[in-house]
Design an enzyme around this catalytic site. Structure first.
Site, PDB file in Angstrom:
ATOM      1  N   ASP A 198       8.948   3.304   1.661  1.00 58.28           N
ATOM      2  CA  ASP A 198      10.318   3.428   2.129  1.00 58.28           C
ATOM      3  C   ASP A 198      10.520   2.591   3.396  1.00 58.28           C
ATOM      4  O   ASP A 198       9.696   2.628   4.311  1.00 58.28           O
ATOM      5  CB  ASP A 198      10.571   4.915   2.432  1.00 58.28           C
ATOM      6  CG  ASP A 198      12.029   5.214   2.660  1.00 58.28           C
ATOM      7  OD1 ASP A 198      12.822   4.886   1.773  1.00 58.28           O
ATOM      8  OD2 ASP A 198      12.370   5.767   3.726  1.00 58.28           O
ATOM      9  N   GLU A 255      -9.337   0.151  -2.827  1.00 56.06           N
ATOM     10  CA  GLU A 255     -10.522   0.911  -3.252  1.00 56.06           C
ATOM     11  C   GLU A 255     -10.209   1.776  -4.471  1.00 56.06           C
ATOM     12  O   GLU A 255     -11.111   2.248  -5.152  1.00 56.06           O
ATOM     13  CB  GLU A 255     -10.975   1.865  -2.132  1.00 56.06           C
ATOM     14  CG  GLU A 255     -11.574   1.176  -0.938  1.00 56.06           C
ATOM     15  CD  GLU A 255     -11.806   2.190   0.199  1.00 56.06           C
ATOM     16  OE1 GLU A 255     -12.074   3.376  -0.082  1.00 56.06           O
ATOM     17  OE2 GLU A 255     -11.686   1.769   1.358  1.00 56.06           O
TER      18      GLU A 255
HETATM   19  C1  GLC Z   1      15.442   4.322   1.921  1.00 54.40           C
HETATM   20  C2  GLC Z   1      15.649   5.298   0.786  1.00 54.40           C
HETATM   21  C3  GLC Z   1      16.899   6.068   1.047  1.00 54.40           C
HETATM   22  C4  GLC Z   1      16.723   6.839   2.338  1.00 54.40           C
HETATM   23  C5  GLC Z   1      16.367   5.913   3.484  1.00 54.40           C
HETATM   24  C6  GLC Z   1      15.872   6.670   4.679  1.00 54.40           C
HETATM   25  O1  GLC Z   1      16.394   3.347   1.979  1.00 54.40           O
HETATM   26  O2  GLC Z   1      15.664   4.606  -0.440  1.00 54.40           O
HETATM   27  O3  GLC Z   1      17.234   6.937   0.005  1.00 54.40           O
HETATM   28  O4  GLC Z   1      17.896   7.529   2.651  1.00 54.40           O
HETATM   29  O5  GLC Z   1      15.336   5.028   3.130  1.00 54.40           O
HETATM   30  O6  GLC Z   1      14.604   7.207   4.425  1.00 54.40           O
END
Ligand code: GLC
Length: 527
Positions: A198, A255
């Site tokens: 993310d 790994e």
């Molecule tokens: C990313 C995710 C989204 C989330 C954001 C904050 O963009 O895809 O859904 O709200 O990060 O974590």
């Protein structure tokens, strides 16, 4: 060969996929019970968005414990069963890791705020107020308002590129890096095959925390997204040193033969490509422009071609995700939007790398309808201007025509939405060979049956003009006409036959020419 060479992915939002417990919220067991759907469709890997304990301010992207399952989604045992069953069917499992920020309820942040002298204080980013007492710089949150919140006790501000309930971690602190090595290992030991990362472009910040250059003046009527785009994100996002974090991660996950799949924000193809770092950092990276934009053929043509040429294999190609309006809606609505979306996906299936479908995309769903009072996404509920809210993309998966489209036995799903009509359900589409789900399935099947489509060296054969993009790969050729008028492609020598058309009867081969209807893509094979 890695397991992800040639693989096709499928994104699952666990809240909305399938509820097995009858509480209205989707769960891991619900996913397990629907694995047959994924094998029938033919995808190779599922990416499950966060299911870890979280207080729900951003539906899972506010993690309060990285190494457990939120009770609303099940247990670690459920997770193990899901992985075992997926593997038994030859499906890979990618989990979502959220390293840019934690929840404010994570014990690291609780300790950091309770005791400024605690070792956890430096897990987060704290700054003294600016001389006028305000936030330390002009950075804004993706979700609206300033990116800084003042902690009343210490008087310092902490950084959050998203909600105040999502404090950013301090990636300058080696302890944070060490913690994440452990988290990665925890899930690798449980058998996961990869991590979707993310906000991968956001982890490291400018060392001097300089103000971002302002492009235009934000105004009070703007949505959170519009305000965010009033700034050039030169200092809060996309710092070169992010790549060092992923080189380290790559060593950890190698790994276990697990992959790294980045959520990469930059739209510039060259900046985007550097996260792959010649295979030393992230294995595949989402290119998100097609997920955010309306139907803009010229921009799509230029960006997709540039990315493919820089390194199509390092890209995870998508038109849709849980973060934006569904592409059939965004691309104009109705069947026109649906055909545009499939046209683009067909092209993407020829660009190398790893294409992904988003749950419900195989049904060509438009956005679901959610009443204003039922909205849950903070992007719309916490801003005066609700534009950019993601709820419409996140309504429940329509399995059949029974109660709540077969998603739950509860009176209502976690986010009530208008039921989908019969023709947009899995059960009804599966029974009709001319339906969308069968088109997507045929496309998936073709990519697997003809590995040239992703493996053979790519050669663009359409020159630099027009809105028809034509790519030859070995015995395969993909052509996509993004224009709304018909077009022709002069085929290379050989006996070419059509094997897929995104629109019924939308293409034909006559005397060495491919004729394509407007907004139609085709795949051809040479005999
Ligand atoms: C990313 C995710 C989204 C989330 C954001 C904050 O963009 O895809 O859904 O709200 O990060 O974590």
């Amino acid at each position: 060969m890695t397991w992800w060479s040639g693989a096709i992915g499928y994104e699952i939002y666990p809240r909305s996929f399938a509820d097995s417990s009858g509480d209205g919220v989707g769960d891991l067991e619900g996913i397990r019970r629907h694995l047959d759907h994924l094998t029938w469709l033919g995808v190779d890997a599922l990416w499950i968005t966060p299911f870890y304990p979280n207080p729900g301010f951003d539906h899972g992207y506010d993690v309060s414990n990285y190494v457990d399952v939120d009770p609303i989604h099940g247990t670690l045992d459920d997770f193990d069963r899901l992985v075992a069953d997926a593997h038994a069917r030859g499906l890979r499992v990618i989990v979502d890791i959220v390293p840019n920020h934690t929840s404010h309820e994570h014990e690291w942040f609780r300790k950091a705020i309770a005791d400024p002298s605690s070792a956890y204080r430096d897990y987060y980013i704290w700054k003294d107020p600016a001389p006028n007492g305000g936030p330390p710089n002009n950075w804004v949150s993706h979700f609206g308002g300033p990116a800084w919140t003042q902690d009343a006790r210490s008087g310092q501000y902490y950084l959050h590129l998203f909600l105040p309930e999502q404090p950013d971690l301090n990636w300058e602190n080696p302890e944070v890096a060490r913690e994440f090595d452990e988290i990665l290992r925890f899930w690798c030991e449980r058998g996961v095959d990869g991590f979707r990362i993310d906000v991968a472009h956001g982890l490291v910040k400018d060392v001097r925390f300089r103000d971002n250059p302002q492009i235009r003046e934000p105004t009070p009527d703007m949505s959170a997204g519009e305000v965010f785009h009033c700034y050039e994100h030169r200092y809060d996002l996309d710092q070169n040193r992010n790549i060092g974090v992923f080189r380290r991660w790559k060593r950890v996950v190698s790994e276990y033969d697990a992959m790294l799949l980045g959520e990469i924000g930059p739209d510039n193809p060259a900046r985007h490509a550097r996260y792959h770092d010649a295979g030393q950092a992230l294995d595949r990276n989402f290119y998100l422009s097609p997920v955010w934009s309306s139907w803009q053929p010229m921009i799509l043509r230029d960006k997709l071609r540039a990315l493919e040429m820089i390194g199509g294999d390092s890209i995870a190609w998508v038109t849709d995700s849980h973060d934006a309006s569904r592409s059939p809606t965004r691309f104009g609505g109705g069947d026109r939007g649906r055909y545009r979306s499939l046209c683009l996906t067909t092209l993407m299936f020829g660009l190398g790398g790893m294409p992904f479908l988003w749950e419900g995309q195989e049904l060509a769903l438009e956005d679901g309808i959610v009443a204003v009072e039922d909205r849950t996404d903070p992007v719309s509920t916490r801003n005066e201007n609700p534009a950019g809210g993601r709820d419409g993309a996140r309504t429940v998966m329509p399995w059949d025509t029974s109660h709540c489209n077969g998603f739950t036995t509860a009176p209502e799903p976690w986010m009530p939405s208008q039921p989908r009509p019969a023709e947009l359900t899995v059960a009804v589409q599966k029974a009709d060979p001319d339906s969308w789900i069968h088109r997507y399935r045929r496309l998936i099947e073709l990519r697997k049956k003809h590995p040239d489509l992703h493996e053979a060296p790519a050669e663009w054969i359409d020159g630099d003009h027009g809105l028809t993009m034509t790519l030859r790969r070995g015995r395969c050729l993909v052509a996509a006409n993004l224009d709304d008028h018909p077009s022709h492609v002069h085929l290379p020598d050989g006996n070419w036959s059509l094997v897929f058309t995104s629109r019924p009867d939308g293409a034909g081969v006559v005397a060495g020419e491919l004729e394509l209807d407007g907004e139609t893509a085709a795949i051809l094979l040479v005999g």
